[in-house]
Write an enzyme that holds these catalytic residues in place. Structure first.
Site, short mmCIF file in Angstrom:
data_model
loop_
_atom_site.label_atom_id
_atom_site.label_comp_id
_atom_site.label_asym_id
_atom_site.label_seq_id
_atom_site.Cartn_x
_atom_site.Cartn_y
_atom_site.Cartn_z
N SER A 16 45.74 44.28 51.60
CA SER A 16 47.11 44.70 51.34
C SER A 16 47.34 44.77 49.83
CB SER A 16 48.07 43.74 52.05
OG SER A 16 49.35 44.28 52.10
N HIS A 41 46.50 49.36 53.49
CA HIS A 41 47.40 49.89 54.52
C HIS A 41 48.76 50.15 53.89
CE1 HIS A 41 48.84 45.55 55.75
NE2 HIS A 41 48.97 45.81 54.47
#
Length: 139
Positions: A16, A41
């Site tokens: 992330s 993501h």
């Protein structure tokens, strides 16, 4: 703006925002250990409240998604549309070799054992070197 070159290394997991920080290191100095994993993501948000609040938050979320895609695209040498396409899929996991191909890092750092070249494990000795002197403590 940071003036000194920032060296980034993934020791275990950079997922992330951690992956975005890893990619933001100085080009040529972004590395990962051989068993590390990275994942990118799109941002996740939890919206609640009045409908107008949810609508406002969704616009903010889209802006943040685009901003992060621009940062990652610049750091990885990709175009924003390619990053947005990756963001629209489930979590995108990468091995260190895949992360090099993706542009997230520049190199995979070899283990000390491999660099040593003799195949013997690198062991730390608990033995005090003969040249060191014992220092006595006085109160």
């Amino acid at each position: 703006q940071i003036q000194a070159p920032v060296h980034t290394t993934c020791l275990g997991f950079a997922m992330s925002m951690g992956a975005i920080i890893l990619a933001g290191g100085e080009p040529g100095h972004r590395r990962a250990l051989p068993n590390a994993r990275m994942m990118v993501h799109q941002p996740h948000h939890l919206f609640h409240g009045k409908t107008s609040d949810v609508v406002n938050h969704s616009f903010l979320a889209q802006d943040i998604k685009l901003q992060l895609a621009r940062l990652l695209a610049e750091d990885c040498g990709r175009d924003v549309d390619a990053i947005m396409a990756i963001f629209d899929k489930p979590d995108h996991y990468l091995t260190p070799e895949q992360a090099v191909d993706f542009g997230l890092i520049d190199a995979v750092t070899e283990s000390k054992k491999k660099r040593r070249g003799d195949g013997k494990p690198n062991e730390r000795s608990s033995e005090v070197p003969k040249s060191s002197k014992k220092v006595s403590q006085q109160s």
